[in-house]
Every structure is written in structure tokens, then in C-alpha cells.
Write an enzyme that holds these catalytic residues in place. Structure first.
Site, mmCIF file in Angstrom:
data_model
loop_
_atom_site.group_PDB
_atom_site.id
_atom_site.type_symbol
_atom_site.label_atom_id
_atom_site.label_comp_id
_atom_site.label_asym_id
_atom_site.label_seq_id
_atom_site.Cartn_x
_atom_site.Cartn_y
_atom_site.Cartn_z
ATOM 1 N NE ARG A 43 -3.450 -24.376 -16.342
ATOM 2 C CZ ARG A 43 -3.680 -25.664 -16.182
ATOM 3 N NH1 ARG A 43 -4.778 -26.215 -16.714
ATOM 4 N NH2 ARG A 43 -2.847 -26.437 -15.518
ATOM 5 N NE ARG A 47 -2.716 -24.371 -24.227
ATOM 6 C CZ ARG A 47 -2.458 -25.682 -24.172
ATOM 7 N NH1 ARG A 47 -2.076 -26.319 -25.255
ATOM 8 N NH2 ARG A 47 -2.606 -26.341 -23.042
ATOM 9 N NE ARG A 56 2.551 -20.669 -26.790
ATOM 10 C CZ ARG A 56 2.528 -21.756 -26.049
ATOM 11 N NH1 ARG A 56 1.559 -21.947 -25.185
ATOM 12 N NH2 ARG A 56 3.462 -22.669 -26.162
ATOM 13 C CG ASP A 93 5.188 -21.962 -16.258
ATOM 14 O OD1 ASP A 93 4.221 -22.430 -16.893
ATOM 15 O OD2 ASP A 93 6.014 -22.668 -15.652
ATOM 16 C CE1 TYR A 170 5.591 -29.996 -13.885
ATOM 17 C CE2 TYR A 170 5.076 -29.024 -11.749
ATOM 18 C CZ TYR A 170 4.658 -29.501 -12.977
ATOM 19 O OH TYR A 170 3.319 -29.491 -13.302
#
Length: 372
Positions: A43, A47, A56, A93, A170
């Protein structure tokens, strides 16, 4: 920082694609000599970087960012502009494959990824298509081409996918889960249905990763984020077996180089020997496993990647440096170590602390490679 639109770079000559100025990451994965231990962060485009947040916002949403090749390239390169990282990783992703199967991926604030449709029955599994990566996931493949072109041989590009078991959780749960109750219920009560789902996912992941490799990814990582939630024998049957199937089907040499495969099972330290025998080139470790003991257990079968606790980056630069030193010392001299966090860097981290981490790895590791 904004990178220009680069559609003209999608078709590249083999000579252009083969040049690589810094290949210590690839050499370490193959247990070849390096001058310092290479380092990247899971990652690393995310963020914690203000420039990422700005991009973003410009994109409009996370998925809009993923589906815009130029913006995905921009955020992939942002951490490399700040830090002397030894690899770039595709910005995407892990749930792109289930989305391409028609489940309708979306993100809810505070709840993470969700699907409009869940997979709960034998018919649900039978109705799932196996995506064609070149057409159904063309935005990812275009992003790989664009990023690889923009890197211009600066560092290698890592492609990735979620593991079949992780993707299945998921899909069955309909989103994130703390206990995987629906997934494990299906696994225990209708194992044949779960195996059918995992088989389709393994086929899909194999095609997806091969498409990334053909588009320019120089190494690939399989993220088995939730494999560690399984019981001992269930991990072997429902997670590792399908990752082996994927590894067996991957392109292992491209552009005149080997394409290393990293297998990362979070909380998977108890299966190290089995993972090392999977056919992968490197095993990713989280922070719960001692890297020195791991090296003893796997010997020279595979390289090791890891494994500092991401929370360490909340500490002072001095503490970060001491933790880096400890992990390097535990691994010891020699080849086959790629330094990384034990999982992804979190959004609250001060970018300066990430910089201190990367600097410490390069500076403190040199003495362990003097013979190389």
C-alpha cells in the site's frame, strides 16, 4: 504531480521494455547477490500521502481512480518521487476479479468494499463467468502498460491479485467480515460448492496475472489476506492448493528475465514449509513470525519478504531505525531478503516516518551484503 496521457506508450519495443536501471528487488527475490537489501511497502501508494488524496479527489472515487490508467499511473509513481524505493506496485484493488464476474463492487464509507450480489449457492457459482483479463479487466492491463512505460526502467513493476480463498470470502460474505461465518459454513456444509468457486477463481487469477505479466509486470504477488483465518488442514485444502494451481499456470519468464512470484499469507507463519514448497520464489511474512527462524525453516528454497509491524511507523524515527536493525540482524548476512512491512502501511502514518524506514533499510543493510 500529474503525469501526461501516454496512449502512444502502450506498444513498446522489447529493447525499451527490457531495460532496468535498478534490479536489486528482482535479484533478491531470486536469492542473487545485491548491494543493499531492497525495500518496498505494501500500500505504498495510498492515503498516508497528501498527493494521493488530492489525486483521488480529482478522480471522484476509488474505483474511478483504479479505472483511469493515467491517474493510476500517477499514484503508483507518487511514492517513488518521495522515496528511493526498489519497486513499484500496480495501483488497483484485489476485488477487481469478482467485480468482473458481475457481482457489482462498490465502497461504503466506514464499511469498506461491498458487492451488490453475493455468491451463496451452487447455482450462484455455476452462473459465474471466468473473466477474460484482456477485455473484462482491460483497465487494469492498460494501467500496467502505462505505469511500466512511465517507469522507464527506473525500478521493477509488481503486479498482484488476491488469492482464491481471500476473494471467495468477500464474494460469499458480500463484503468484509470479521468471522467469515458464511464462508466457513459453505466450506464445511457444501465443500464441493466452495471448491467449485475456488476453482473458477484460480482459473481467473491465473489469466489475470499472466495478462499483467504480458503487459509489463516483472514480478507478481498473491495476497492471501484471509488464509490465516483457516484451520491447519483447511488452509492446505482450501487456500494453498489453489495458489499452487495458479503458480503452476503462470508465465515464469518474460522479456528475457525470470518473473518471480511472491506468496503472502497473513498470519501464515505456521505453514511456512508448505508455502515454500508451493513453487513460489518468495514468501511474504507478517510481523508475527521471526524472520530469522523463518530463514532456518525454509533454508535456501525461497526468498523471504517482510516483516516489520506497520504500527512501528507510528514511533519516532529512532525507534523505527532500531526495529529495522533488529530485523536485518535476525535475517543475517546473505541473499534472499526483501524488506517490507508485515502488511500495508496505514493512512495515519507521517510520510517522514516512511522515509526514515526506507533510509534505514538501505543504510543499515549494506554490511550484510559486503560479500556480494
Amino acid at each position: 504531480m500529474v503525469y501526461p496521457t501516454m496512449p502512444f506508450l502502450f506498444e513498446l519495443s522489447e529493447n525499451t521494455m527490457s531495460e532496468l536501471k535498478n534490479d536489486r528487488f528482482l535479484r533478491a527475490l531470486l536469492r542473487e547477490p545485491v548491494d543493499v537489501t531492497p525495500v518496498w511497502m505494501m500500500r505504498q501508494a495510498g492515503r498516508y500521502l497528501p498527493e494521493y488524496r488530492a489525486t483521488r479527489e480529482k478522480a471522484g472515487s476509488f474505483m474511478d481512480l483504479c479505472k483511469n490508467a493515467e491517474l493510476a499511473c500517477e499514484v503508483t509513481l507518487q511514492p517513488l518521487e518521495r522515496y528511493p524505493l526498489d519497486a513499484a506496485i500496480l495501483f488497483s484493488d484485489i476485488l477487481t476479479i469478482p467485480d468482473a464476474m458481475g457481482l457489482g463492487l462498490y465502497f461504503e464509507t466506514g464499511e469498506g468494499p461491498r458487492f451488490k450480489k453475493a455468491v451463496r449457492t451452487e447455482k450462484d457459482v455455476a452462473d459465474l463467468p471466468v473473466p477474460d483479463a484482456e477485455s473484462d479487466l482491460d483497465y487494469v492491463i492498460n494501467a500496467v502498460r502505462t505505469i511500466r512505460s512511465a517507469l522507464n526502467g527506473r525500478v521493477p513493476l509488481i503486479g498482484f491479485s488476491g488469492s482464491p480463498w481471500t476473494l471467495a470470502t468477500y464474494m460469499v460474505e458480500g463484503g468484509s467480515s470479521r468471522d467469515f461465518a458464511r464462508s466457513k459454513t459453505l466450506m464445511y456444509t457444501q465443500p464441493e460448492v466452495m471448491h467449485a468457486l475456488l476453482g473458477k477463481l484460480a482459473q481467473s487469477v491465473t489469466g489475470y496475472l499472466n495478462a499483467q505479466i504480458r503487459a509489463g509486470a516483472q514480478a507478481v504477488q498473491i495476497f492471501d489476506t484471509w488464509g490465516g483465518a483457516l484451520a491447519w488442514d483447511d488452509y492446505q485444502a482450501f487456500s494453498l492448493a489453489y495458489m499452487k494451481q495458479i503458480i503452476d499456470g503462470l508465465i515464469r519468464e518474460h522479456e528475457g528475465r525470470k518473473v518471480p512470484v511472491i506468496l503472502f499469507t497473513k498470519n501464515g507463519g505456521q505453514w511456512l514449509e508448505s508455502i515454500a514448497d508451493s513453487g513460489c520464489d518468495a514468501v511474504g511474512l507478517d510481523w508475527t513470525t521471526d524472520i530469522g527462524l523463518a530463514r532456518q525453516r525454509v533454508g535456501d528454497r525461497v526468498a523471504l519478504q517482510g516483516n516489520m509491524d506497520p504500527a512501528t511507523l507510528r514511533a519516532t524515527p529512532e525507534v523505527i531505525r532500531s526495529k529495522v536493525a533488529s530485523i536485518l540482524e535476525r535475517f543475517g548476512p546473505g541473499n534472499g531478503h526483501v524488506f517490507n512491512l508485515g502488511h500495508g502501511i496505514t493512512p495515519d502514518i507521517d510520510p517522514a516516518h516512511a522515509g526514515a524506514f526506507i533510509e534505514a533499510v538501505h543504510e543499515l543493510s549494506a554490511k550484510y551484503h559486503e560479500a556480494g
